[in-house]
Design a protein around this motif. Structure first.
Motif, PDB file in Angstrom:
ATOM      1  N   ARG B 276     -99.128 -39.741  63.009  1.00  0.00           N
ATOM      2  CA  ARG B 276    -100.160 -39.458  64.002  1.00  0.00           C
ATOM      3  C   ARG B 276     -99.718 -38.462  65.067  1.00  0.00           C
ATOM      4  O   ARG B 276    -100.521 -37.940  65.820  1.00  0.00           O
ATOM      5  N   THR B 468     -98.456 -34.749  56.181  1.00  0.00           N
ATOM      6  CA  THR B 468     -99.615 -33.866  56.207  1.00  0.00           C
ATOM      7  C   THR B 468    -100.636 -34.288  55.150  1.00  0.00           C
ATOM      8  O   THR B 468    -101.838 -34.294  55.389  1.00  0.00           O
ATOM      9  N   MET B 471    -102.390 -37.468  56.218  1.00  0.00           N
ATOM     10  CA  MET B 471    -103.345 -37.235  57.299  1.00  0.00           C
ATOM     11  C   MET B 471    -104.464 -36.298  56.853  1.00  0.00           C
ATOM     12  O   MET B 471    -105.222 -35.800  57.667  1.00  0.00           O
ATOM     13  N   THR B 474    -103.961 -32.735  58.570  1.00  0.00           N
ATOM     14  CA  THR B 474    -103.615 -32.568  59.983  1.00  0.00           C
ATOM     15  C   THR B 474    -102.092 -32.626  60.105  1.00  0.00           C
ATOM     16  O   THR B 474    -101.494 -33.678  59.897  1.00  0.00           O
ATOM     17  N   PHE B 476     -98.439 -32.175  62.078  1.00  0.00           N
ATOM     18  CA  PHE B 476     -97.757 -32.164  63.373  1.00  0.00           C
ATOM     19  C   PHE B 476     -96.314 -31.712  63.173  1.00  0.00           C
ATOM     20  O   PHE B 476     -95.691 -32.050  62.167  1.00  0.00           O
ATOM     21  N   GLN B 499     -99.589 -29.984  67.324  1.00  0.00           N
ATOM     22  CA  GLN B 499    -100.374 -29.944  66.100  1.00  0.00           C
ATOM     23  C   GLN B 499    -100.440 -28.525  65.562  1.00  0.00           C
ATOM     24  O   GLN B 499    -100.653 -27.578  66.320  1.00  0.00           O
ATOM     25  N   ASP B 501    -102.190 -25.749  62.689  1.00  0.00           N
ATOM     26  CA  ASP B 501    -103.555 -25.551  62.215  1.00  0.00           C
ATOM     27  C   ASP B 501    -103.830 -26.506  61.063  1.00  0.00           C
ATOM     28  O   ASP B 501    -102.961 -26.803  60.254  1.00  0.00           O
ATOM     29  N   SER B 502    -105.066 -26.998  60.985  1.00  0.00           N
ATOM     30  CA  SER B 502    -105.421 -27.854  59.860  1.00  0.00           C
ATOM     31  C   SER B 502    -105.436 -27.041  58.576  1.00  0.00           C
ATOM     32  O   SER B 502    -105.625 -25.828  58.599  1.00  0.00           O
ATOM     33  N   SER B 508    -113.174 -32.769  50.986  1.00  0.00           N
ATOM     34  CA  SER B 508    -112.375 -33.914  51.397  1.00  0.00           C
ATOM     35  C   SER B 508    -112.204 -34.889  50.230  1.00  0.00           C
ATOM     36  O   SER B 508    -111.253 -35.650  50.184  1.00  0.00           O
TER      37      SER B 508
END
Lengths: 390, 626
Positions: B276, B468, B471, B474, B476, B499, B501-502, B508
């Motif tokens: 997270r 990654t 998540m 996402t 970090f 964080q 970039d996504s 999804s």
């Protein structure tokens, strides 16, 4: 005996058997080698001894840093090149360009006053991009040169009008330099000119009058002085009044000198300088380091060495064959001693702190070049004599 | 005609005049210098004692007050690095009347060794006579007392107290926290020397090095008057030092210890990340070493022992270890296949136990010689079928595969806040051309698809990529330090998660599919790690990997028993838990561990148990017994 009566076509004693024998001796060959290079052996020896001393003292006072030694060696080298070059120039050429050197020097002083970059809070430096130099240094040689040439034009002693012109020639650069403000250099430039006038044989009446005038001028001078200059003079008489400010230099310097005693603490063992109590221990206050580490014996030896070098300069003046050469050589030799006197007097608390280096010992470039250039002129005067014998 | 300029008639008179004046000037000069010498005699002879005592007695010393280095805590507030007092015997050569006699007496009093004396003599040459030189460090309390009683016999010698760094957890955090050591010549050039006056040590490694500026603090000063012996008479003025900032890490000593113990005697690495925020919960590299040995200077012999150890305990495997990812690569390859529409969840491949490129009879073997028959994404992942991924990689091609893996940071530094991280290697056509001056062969794409060949990843990279994935894109930046606390502040300053970039994944559902297939690895009937998930209140996702250390001939069979341990396969395992809404991502690499499912996966499970506070039956029994 008139030296001009002899010329090379008719050397009167060249064939003497006595001289012939001497010529074979190695000593004579060595000195003829120096003569051909237009160098003076005694002055050269003095410079070498001083350079070695300078290295020893700077190694100790500069925190045993060899980098400072290398830089100093480079400076001595550059200064020596100037010396050797000037020694090659015949004194008559100097005479021809005397006025022009003086004029250019004055012009540069004006430029510095108008555009000079700020160095150590004073406008002294002219930045030429690749290096910076102080035009006032030129004047240390240009002033005695131009005054000597001017006064020698007519029979000595000078008449009053000519004396007045000479004084103006001296006063103009001294005024500009004191405006920078660089009192130390102004003092040295002024003395170099005044020494020429003294040597030119002005009457004792005039000298006494001049000294009286100086005494009377002190209050006036006081009025025109900068604050920091006044403070330095005041602290001279009572350094303890300002122990953390202007008196600090003098107090610490006196402790360093006094604690040296008769024999000193020994090379590399001066605590005052190594603990960095002593300010400017590689430049203006280097004499205190010498006094601390080598004691009274050491500093007396140093002073005797300075007197011997000056004596050689005065001998060269006495031997010179033209009047302006005598005046110039005498001024260069005696001004060298004034340098020493001003610096040592300042360090031992006899004179105000004006910021003058100890000649040939202090770390620093410009003054070294000027000093050795002066020695170059002395050598030139001595070695370009028309000899009675080869 | 004679040149009029010379004025012959005047010349000898003028010469006479000037000579006279020169003599007068000479006499005046000598007189003036007489005054100077007179003055010098007064200063140096008459007032010598006055100035000598001024010089000696009233020296004003400026002593630096070194700042106290910031402390380092784990997330529970357990100390990982602290400062403990130590006493050293120091000597000021200038103040000692007879050094050899003093050394001899001290030798009998404190039983100094020959080495102490030799070390002192070399150290002495590097200091000025008035600076203190360490004679012996880390005195025992008994020695301090013994010397203090006899102190009057040794002018110029004194016991000096200092604080030195200590790592109470010993080797456990060596590779994460690092250590401090004596400032060396090169570091001397880089630091602000003023600020390091009186400081002997500097961060050399790990967090200690990365956060040196925060940990060090700001030096203070004390102006003191000292007497002839150099002892302080009174303090005139002081400006206190500002201590360094304390660091609070994400690391959890329980997870760290569990991971280190679970690795046992194996070499390898375990990295656990908080999914997270990127916080590093555990960072273990085995074998390790005791960082305390480096603080006061490690002996040449001890250092040589560490350096020459074939297991390389000084090597940080978590950050710098290059391992082929093996089958732990497959989830990322699968995601690439789905996202680039090369396969669907339902696409099926037939596995006869090998795969051949069209027009070539070279057989790329599946780990299961008899094959897996028909497999889809879920079963191929669960059973780790190589043929499915050969086929998928071939369809993707190396260019698309390499580009996609870039998103997950393979071949790049993760940016973790510990110096010395390696980039690993994610091969591409351009890389091979530049490095080896060779074309890319289609067969190399196949073995890239199962994480072999040129692929090299570090454990930190694997953990980061797995987090990654868990998540769903996402990412970090991995980060050891969670918060800092300044000397003067009351509370902590939290360091925010960084964080990235996504990831540009459009559908999804693709994430879901890959995660579900990874859950099947743990919880599926035929999953390779099906025993690992037993007895958990939630499901987690993982992937086993077994990376070949050396190539096996076409039809040979891998036989662990006959191979030297050095050539055994590396066991790998990546996981995140829980599968839905993950909190922790783990990467385990066990060098020469053999099987990912048998060796690496149980280690990850232990971490999960500790992290979520789950008592397994066996442990529960034990606690009842107690």
């Amino acid at each position: 005996m008139n030296p001009l009566m002899n010329d090379r076509r008719n050397p009167p004693r060249a064939m003497s058997p006595f001289l012939h024998d001497r010529r074979k001796a190695p000593k004579l060959q060595w000195s003829s080698l120096l003569q051909r290079a237009h160098l003076d052996g005694w002055l050269l020896l003095g410079i070498i001894i001083f350079s070695i001393l300078s290295m020893l003292v700077l190694y100790s006072s500069g925190g045993q840093d060899t980098a400072i030694l290398i830089r100093q060696a480079i400076r001595i080298g550059i200064a020596a090149i100037f010396m050797i070059l000037l020694a090659q120039i015949h004194p008559d050429r100097l005479k021809d360009i005397a006025f022009w050197v003086y004029a250019v020097g004055m012009l540069l002083l004006l430029v510095v006053l108008l555009f000079g970059t700020i160095g150590k809070g004073a406008q002294r430096w002219l930045d030429l991009g690749f290096f910076r130099f102080q035009p006032s240094e030129i004047m240390k040689l240009a002033v005695p040169l131009v005054v000597a040439v001017y006064l020698a034009e007519r029979p000595l002693s000078p008449t009053y009008p000519r004396l007045l012109v000479a004084l103006i020639l001296i006063a103009a650069p001294v005024f500009l330099i004191s405006q920078q403000p660089d009192l130390g250099t102004a003092l040295l430039v002024g003395s170099s000119g005044l020494i020429v006038i003294f040597l030119s044989g002005i009457s004792w009446r005039v000298i006494t009058g001049f000294l009286a005038l100086c005494a009377a001028a002190v209050p006036v001078l006081w009025y025109f002085m900068y604050d920091y200059q006044r403070r330095r003079v005041m602290t001279l008489f009572n350094p303890e009044s300002d122990p953390l400010g202007a008196g600090y230099h003098i107090i610490q310097s006196k402790i360093a000198i006094g604690s040296g005693g008769l024999h000193g603490r020994g090379w590399l063992h001066g605590t005052q300088s190594h603990l960095q109590f002593l300010p400017e221990q590689t430049t203006d206050f280097v004499f205190a380091v010498i006094a601390e580490e080598f004691g009274l014996v050491g500093v007396i030896a140093l002073i005797v060495l300075y007197l011997l070098v000056t004596a050689r300069g005065m001998y060269i003046a006495a031997q010179a064959q033209a009047t302006y050469m005598k005046l110039l050589a005498g001024s260069i030799a005696l001004t060298f001693l004034v340098y020493v006197f001003v610096n040592v007097g300042m360090v031992i608390g006899l004179l105000p702190v004006v910021g003058a280096p100890l000649p040939l010992i202090s770390y620093g470039g410009t003054s070294m070049v000027t000093l050795l250039a002066g020695f170059g002129i002395l050598m030139s005067i001595h070695t370009h004599r028309r000899m009675m014998s080869p | 005609m004679i040149d009029p300029r010379y004025r012959l008639k005047d010349h000898s008179r003028e010469s006479q005049l000037i000579s006279t004046r020169l003599i007068i000037a000479g006499v005046l000069s000598v007189l003036l210098f007489g005054i100077i010498i007179f003055r010098l005699v007064i200063l140096q002879i008459v007032e010598f004692e006055h100035f000598d005592s001024l010089s000696n007695r009233n020296r004003i010393d400026i002593e630096p007050l070194p700042p106290q280095r910031g402390l380092i805590y784990d997330r529970n507030g357990v100390l990982l690095a602290e400062n403990i007092p130590t006493f050293s015997l120091e000597l000021i050569p200038e103040k000692v009347p007879d050094i050899d006699a003093t050394l001899a007496e001290l030798t009998t009093l404190l039983s100094l060794t020959e080495e102490d004396i030799e070390a002192f003599k070399t150290r002495r040459t590097r200091h000025r006579a008035f600076e203190e030189v360490v004679l012996r460090s880390q005195l025992t309390e008994e020695e301090v007392a013994l010397f203090s009683v006899n102190r009057h016999r040794f002018p110029g010698v004194d016991v000096v107290g200092r604080l030195i760094r200590h790592y109470p957890q010993g080797a456990l955090f060596a590779h994460a926290v690092g250590y401090v050591g004596r400032i060396n010549q090169q570091e001397m050039q880089e630091i602000d020397r003023q600020n390091y006056k009186g400081t002997l040590q500097i961060g050399k490694n790990g967090v200690e090095k990365q956060y040196e500026d925060l940990l060090h603090g700001t030096v203070g000063y004390r102006q003191v008057e000292t007497n002839v012996q150099g002892r302080t008479v009174r303090e005139l003025y002081s400006e206190p030092a500002t201590g360094g900032e304390d660091l609070y890490l994400h690391l959890d000593i329980n997870l760290q210890r569990t991971a280190a113990e679970a690795l046992g005697d194996y070499s390898g690495s375990v990295v656990a990340l908080d999914t997270r925020n990127g916080g590093v919960l555990a960072l273990v590299s085995k074998p390790d070493y005791d960082p305390n040995a480096f603080v006061t200077g490690i002996s040449v012999k001890d250092y040589a022992e560490l350096r020459d150890n074939p297991e390389q305990p000084l090597f940080n495997r978590a950050l710098r270890g290059h391992y082929p990812p093996g089958s732990t690569f497959k989830p990322f390859v699968a995601l690439a296949g789905l996202e680039l529409n090369v396969v669907t969840e339902q696409s099926r491949t037939y596995c006869p136990g090998f795969y051949s490129l069209p027009g070539n009879d070279h057989r790329y073997r599946c780990w299961r010689r008899q094959g897996h028959a028909h497999v889809d994404l879920k079963s191929a992942m669960a059973e780790s079928c190589d043929v499915y991924f050969y086929d998928l990689a071939h369809a993707l091609g190396i260019d698309r595969l390499h580009g996609f893996l870039d998103y997950f940071g393979f071949g790049h530094q993760t940016g973790i806040d510990v110096p010395g991280e390696s980039r690993g290697l994610s091969p591409s056509r351009e890389w091979k051309r530049a490095q080896r001056n060779q074309a890319w062969f289609p067969g190399e794409t196949l073995i890239s698809g199962i994480g072999q060949g040129f692929n090299q990843t570090t454990p930190v990279q694997l953990a980061h990529a797995t987090a990654t994935l868990g998540m769903m894109g996402t990412a970090f930046k991995p980060q050891l330090v969670r918060a800092t606390k300044a000397d003067t502040d009351e509370g902590m300053q939290l360091i925010g998660a960084q964080q990235a970039d996504s990831l540009p994944i459009q559908q999804s559902r693709n994430w879901q599919a890959v995660i579900e297939s990874m859950v099947e690895v743990i919880h599926g009937r035929r999953g390779t790690a099906r025993h690992t998930g037993e007895g958990l209140p939630f499901k987690f996702a993982g992937k086993t990997g077994t990376a070949q250390v050396f190539g096996i001939a076409q039809d040979a069979k891998y036989d662990a028993e006959t191979l030297a341990k050095k050539l055994h396969d590396h066991a790998l395992f990546v996981a995140f838990a829980p599968a839905e809404d993950p909190e922790i991502a783990i990467a385990v690499v066990v060098e020469n561990g053999g099987s990912g499912s048998g060796v690496a996966a149980p280690i990850a499970r232990k971490l999960i148990d500790v992290y979520f506070g789950i008592e397994t039956e066996k442990e529960a029994d034990e606690s009842i017994d107690e």
